[in-house]
Motif scaffolding. Structure first.
Motif, PDB file in Angstrom:
ATOM      1  N   LEU A  98      40.398  37.678  53.000  1.00  0.00           N
ATOM      2  CA  LEU A  98      41.606  37.794  52.194  1.00  0.00           C
ATOM      3  C   LEU A  98      42.324  36.444  52.099  1.00  0.00           C
ATOM      4  O   LEU A  98      42.865  36.085  51.050  1.00  0.00           O
ATOM      5  N   LYS A  99      42.312  35.701  53.182  1.00  0.00           N
ATOM      6  CA  LYS A  99      42.944  34.375  53.188  1.00  0.00           C
ATOM      7  C   LYS A  99      42.138  33.414  52.306  1.00  0.00           C
ATOM      8  O   LYS A  99      42.685  32.723  51.448  1.00  0.00           O
ATOM      9  N   MET A 100      40.799  33.417  52.515  1.00  0.00           N
ATOM     10  CA  MET A 100      39.962  32.496  51.739  1.00  0.00           C
ATOM     11  C   MET A 100      40.067  32.779  50.244  1.00  0.00           C
ATOM     12  O   MET A 100      40.046  31.878  49.422  1.00  0.00           O
ATOM     13  N   HIS A 101      40.180  34.063  49.901  1.00  0.00           N
ATOM     14  CA  HIS A 101      40.180  34.436  48.482  1.00  0.00           C
ATOM     15  C   HIS A 101      41.494  34.140  47.771  1.00  0.00           C
ATOM     16  O   HIS A 101      41.572  34.249  46.555  1.00  0.00           O
ATOM     17  N   THR A 102      42.544  33.828  48.561  1.00  0.00           N
ATOM     18  CA  THR A 102      43.839  33.576  47.907  1.00  0.00           C
ATOM     19  C   THR A 102      44.439  32.242  48.345  1.00  0.00           C
ATOM     20  O   THR A 102      45.629  31.997  48.141  1.00  0.00           O
ATOM     21  N   ASP A 103      43.605  31.390  48.918  1.00  0.00           N
ATOM     22  CA  ASP A 103      44.077  30.105  49.414  1.00  0.00           C
ATOM     23  C   ASP A 103      44.343  29.157  48.238  1.00  0.00           C
ATOM     24  O   ASP A 103      43.435  28.870  47.451  1.00  0.00           O
ATOM     25  N   LYS A 104      45.575  28.666  48.150  1.00  0.00           N
ATOM     26  CA  LYS A 104      45.933  27.816  46.998  1.00  0.00           C
ATOM     27  C   LYS A 104      45.147  26.508  46.986  1.00  0.00           C
ATOM     28  O   LYS A 104      44.882  25.951  45.918  1.00  0.00           O
ATOM     29  N   TYR A 123      41.909  42.049  45.840  1.00  0.00           N
ATOM     30  CA  TYR A 123      42.025  43.335  46.561  1.00  0.00           C
ATOM     31  C   TYR A 123      40.663  43.782  47.109  1.00  0.00           C
ATOM     32  O   TYR A 123      40.384  44.981  47.173  1.00  0.00           O
ATOM     33  N   GLY A 124      39.795  42.803  47.445  1.00  0.00           N
ATOM     34  CA  GLY A 124      38.458  43.143  47.963  1.00  0.00           C
ATOM     35  C   GLY A 124      38.601  44.071  49.159  1.00  0.00           C
ATOM     36  O   GLY A 124      39.486  43.862  50.007  1.00  0.00           O
ATOM     37  N   PRO A 125      37.774  45.121  49.256  1.00  0.00           N
ATOM     38  CA  PRO A 125      37.968  46.101  50.327  1.00  0.00           C
ATOM     39  C   PRO A 125      37.740  45.552  51.728  1.00  0.00           C
ATOM     40  O   PRO A 125      38.329  46.031  52.681  1.00  0.00           O
ATOM     41  N   VAL A 126      36.874  44.531  51.856  1.00  0.00           N
ATOM     42  CA  VAL A 126      36.613  43.993  53.202  1.00  0.00           C
ATOM     43  C   VAL A 126      37.530  42.783  53.405  1.00  0.00           C
ATOM     44  O   VAL A 126      37.366  41.765  52.743  1.00  0.00           O
ATOM     45  N   THR A 127      38.495  42.909  54.316  1.00  0.00           N
ATOM     46  CA  THR A 127      39.486  41.833  54.446  1.00  0.00           C
ATOM     47  C   THR A 127      39.038  40.728  55.412  1.00  0.00           C
ATOM     48  O   THR A 127      39.510  39.612  55.315  1.00  0.00           O
ATOM     49  N   SER A 128      38.128  41.050  56.338  1.00  0.00           N
ATOM     50  CA  SER A 128      37.645  40.028  57.285  1.00  0.00           C
ATOM     51  C   SER A 128      36.206  40.350  57.690  1.00  0.00           C
ATOM     52  O   SER A 128      35.806  41.512  57.693  1.00  0.00           O
ATOM     53  N   LEU A 129      35.458  39.313  58.034  1.00  0.00           N
ATOM     54  CA  LEU A 129      34.112  39.520  58.588  1.00  0.00           C
ATOM     55  C   LEU A 129      34.122  39.090  60.056  1.00  0.00           C
ATOM     56  O   LEU A 129      34.878  38.187  60.432  1.00  0.00           O
ATOM     57  N   TYR A 130      33.268  39.742  60.866  1.00  0.00           N
ATOM     58  CA  TYR A 130      33.289  39.508  62.322  1.00  0.00           C
ATOM     59  C   TYR A 130      31.887  39.158  62.821  1.00  0.00           C
ATOM     60  O   TYR A 130      30.921  39.830  62.487  1.00  0.00           O
ATOM     61  N   ARG A 131      31.814  38.100  63.618  1.00  0.00           N
ATOM     62  CA  ARG A 131      30.555  37.742  64.272  1.00  0.00           C
ATOM     63  C   ARG A 131      30.810  37.385  65.730  1.00  0.00           C
ATOM     64  O   ARG A 131      31.912  36.989  66.077  1.00  0.00           O
ATOM     65  N   GLU A 132      29.733  37.497  66.557  1.00  0.00           N
ATOM     66  CA  GLU A 132      29.866  37.106  67.966  1.00  0.00           C
ATOM     67  C   GLU A 132      28.782  36.076  68.284  1.00  0.00           C
ATOM     68  O   GLU A 132      27.618  36.278  67.898  1.00  0.00           O
ATOM     69  N   ALA A 133      29.163  34.994  68.975  1.00  0.00           N
ATOM     70  CA  ALA A 133      28.181  33.966  69.344  1.00  0.00           C
ATOM     71  C   ALA A 133      27.325  34.508  70.489  1.00  0.00           C
ATOM     72  O   ALA A 133      27.855  34.955  71.504  1.00  0.00           O
ATOM     73  N   THR A 134      25.993  34.469  70.296  1.00  0.00           N
ATOM     74  CA  THR A 134      25.105  35.017  71.337  1.00  0.00           C
ATOM     75  C   THR A 134      24.748  33.965  72.379  1.00  0.00           C
ATOM     76  O   THR A 134      24.084  34.252  73.368  1.00  0.00           O
TER      77      THR A 134
END
Ligand code: HEM
Length: 523
Positions: free
Chosen positions: A425-431, A393-404
């Motif tokens: 969220l996907k990485m933290h619960t990936d079987k 239940y981590g509060p940050v569900t996704s991180l965002y970056r932009e290629a410069t």
């Protein structure tokens, strides 16, 4: 006749000049709205990356909204912690259709979703500035502050981080532990008073813990940030909360660039709130500056000291300080409240773990001693429980970056301007990373440390990694340990029958109907 001639000549000269900006705008709009999506889609297709089809102007925002709405209304298995399909249903659907790495469109903005921990690490750890934080929606920027640590880049970010790092040093955190203890004691004292006022004389007390923790963490961060100016500080934070509520409602709508400048009733309300917040923060700052002392030891004092430091590079402007105050409130308040909320839910559901953690607390801190910062490193089981709670239940569900710039990422060629989404969220619960019990609460998986909990050392990055890793992670963990220790020393917790399990994503994962908990005082 002659006049007509002059007018015609003037029109012939002026018309192209007048039409030119219009033509340029049409050309640019065509590039952004039509050509770029077409070209980029083909470019990624050649690399084997596909995704949902680009729709004119809106990209895939319509489908995202629809899928989120459907998943929200579809009910939720009360025993399940599988939040990924519920909270990010669009990612789940597209991963199923197009593979783990896929391309989608947030309006006209291209986004590549990447959940491979190795690639995620490369993006987040890049120190050459190839990936910067993605531009956020104006509502988010308003909340966090465009000139605060979260959104500044390059040399400005280095300067901010250098000034702010000492505020989160171990020595400072030791002092802040006292603030955390005092604020928690105040909350517990309030509860005691409410219990003694309760005419029904019930021993077991019911509390809605999400709002209690939100109030407590606001109190703590306001004291840590504004210390001696606490009363004015809490007022600022109250207005920030109002601004947050305001912005949150608009976040579910599709964003059309430029609408934030239109004189709509909604924008007027936001501008008014912003003005009030800025005036209040400015008043606190001015009164500190007038006091001519050393400005105090709280976060604000540390930032103000940087204003008078000699080296130009070390300085921070008043506006930047104002934005950082917002940053700390926003980043340091709700995330911590949610960490405490979900951990309390787990301990109330898993009485065996509650007993184990309480025993550890009694052993390391005693039954009624106030916790000290030195003890926290000994609370191994408690730490494992917090990690497991943050994983699910981590509060940050996704991180965002932009290629410069055009850049190579693993086998992928990422064009400049592409946004990279890392769905935590996907990485933290990936079987495939966590095993078949990935959606189950099992703190034991962290018994050999975070890097050995899954079959990739970076499968768990709840605080981020690399240069932009969370500056407040130690603050967050010490605060959570302080509060939980003091509660477990006094009460046995169980879930109220009224609890309805319904996690929702409102900038962080929150319990939609709160968390009613029964508190039984320990003998
Ligand atoms: C459970 C609690 C928390 C979690 C899970 C959390 C998570 C994160 C994550 C994942 C990032 C990195 C974002 C990225 O790479 O784009 C981050 C950054 C940040 N966090 Fe936290 N955070 C928490 C608590 C706090 C607290 C208590 C504070 C401050 C008092 C704080 C302040 C910040 C700031 C200022 C940044 C930006 C750092 C930078 O860009 O240099 N956070 N946080």
């Amino acid at each position: 006749m002659e006049l007509l001639h002059i007018v015609l000549n003037a029109t012939r000269i002026l018309l192209p000049l007048l039409l030119l900006p219009l033509l340029v705008t049409i050309y640019e709009a065509f590039m952004v709205l039509v050509l770029q999506p077409f070209v980029l889609t083909r470019r990624f297709k050649k690399q084997g990356i596909t995704g949902p089809r680009y729709r004119f102007l809106y990209g895939n925002l319509g489908e995202i909204k629809k899928l989120k709405r459907e998943s929200h209304h579809s009910g939720f298995d009360p025993s399940s912690n599988d939040n990924f399909p519920r909270l990010l249903p669009h990612y789940q659907k597209w991963m199923y259709l197009y593979g783990e790495t896929f391309l989608y469109w947030s309006g006209t903005e291209p986004r590549i979703c990447i959940s491979d921990p190795e690639l995620a690490k490369q993006v987040l750890s890049n120190k050459l500035g190839f990936f910067v934080r993605s531009k956020a929606r104006p509502e988010i920027v308003k909340l966090v502050g465009s000139k605060g640590l979260v959104f500044v880049e390059g040399a400005d970010w280095v300067r901010h981080r250098r000034i702010l790092n000492p505020a989160f040093s171990i020595d400072r955190l030791k002092i802040m532990t006292n603030v955390m203890v005092d604020c928690t004691l105040k909350m517990l004292e309030e509860w005691r008073k409410q219990r003694s006022d309760d005419k029904t004389e019930q021993v077991v007390m019911k509390k809605e813990m999400n709002s209690e923790f939100l109030r407590l963490t606001a109190h703590i961060i306001a004291t840590a940030a504004f210390g001696s100016s606490y009363t004015e500080g809490i007022e600022v934070f109250r207005r920030l909360k109002e601004l947050q509520n305001c912005c949150e409602t608009s976040l579910i709508d599709i964003y059309i660039p430029g609408t934030e400048y239109l004189p709509t009733p909604f924008n007027f309300r936001i501008w008014k709130l912003e003005r009030k917040i800025n005036t209040a923060v400015k008043r606190i700052i001015d009164s500190r500056l007038e006091s001519k002392s050393d400005y105090g030891d709280d976060l604000l004092g540390i930032m103000l000291k940087s204003c008078k430091s000699q080296g130009n590079q070390q300085k921070m402007s008043i506006e930047e300080i104002m934005h950082d105050c917002r940053t700390f409130f926003f980043a340091g308040h709700e995330n911590n409240a949610n960490l405490l909320t979900w951990t309390t839910m787990f301990l109330s559901m898993h009485q065996d773990w509650q007993e184990k953690v309480r025993e550890e607390v009694f052993k390391e801190c005693g039954k009624d001693k106030t916790p000290e910062s030195d003890t926290f490193s000994k609370l191994k089981l408690m730490n494992m429980v917090f990690m497991e709670s943050l994983r699910l239940y981590g509060p940050v569900t996704s991180l965002y970056r932009e290629a410069t710039k055009d850049v190579k990422l693993g086998h992928l060629d990422i064009p400049k301007g592409t946004n990279i989404i890392i769905p935590l969220l996907k990485m933290h619960t990936d079987k495939t990373l966590w095993g078949s019990d990935a959606d189950k609460f099992n703190p034991m998986r962290f018994s050999n440390g975070v890097s050995r909990a899954a079959n990739h050392p970076n499968a768990f990055i709840t605080f981020g990694i690399g240069p932009r890793v969370c500056i407040g992670q130690n603050f967050a963990m010490i605060e959570a340990k302080t509060v939980l220790t003091m509660i477990l020393q006094r009460f046995r917790l169980s879930l109220s029958g009224e609890y309805k399990h319904s996690p929702v994503d409102h900038l962080s994962i929150q319990p939609q109907y709160g968390l009613p908990i029964m508190f039984q005082p320990l003998k």
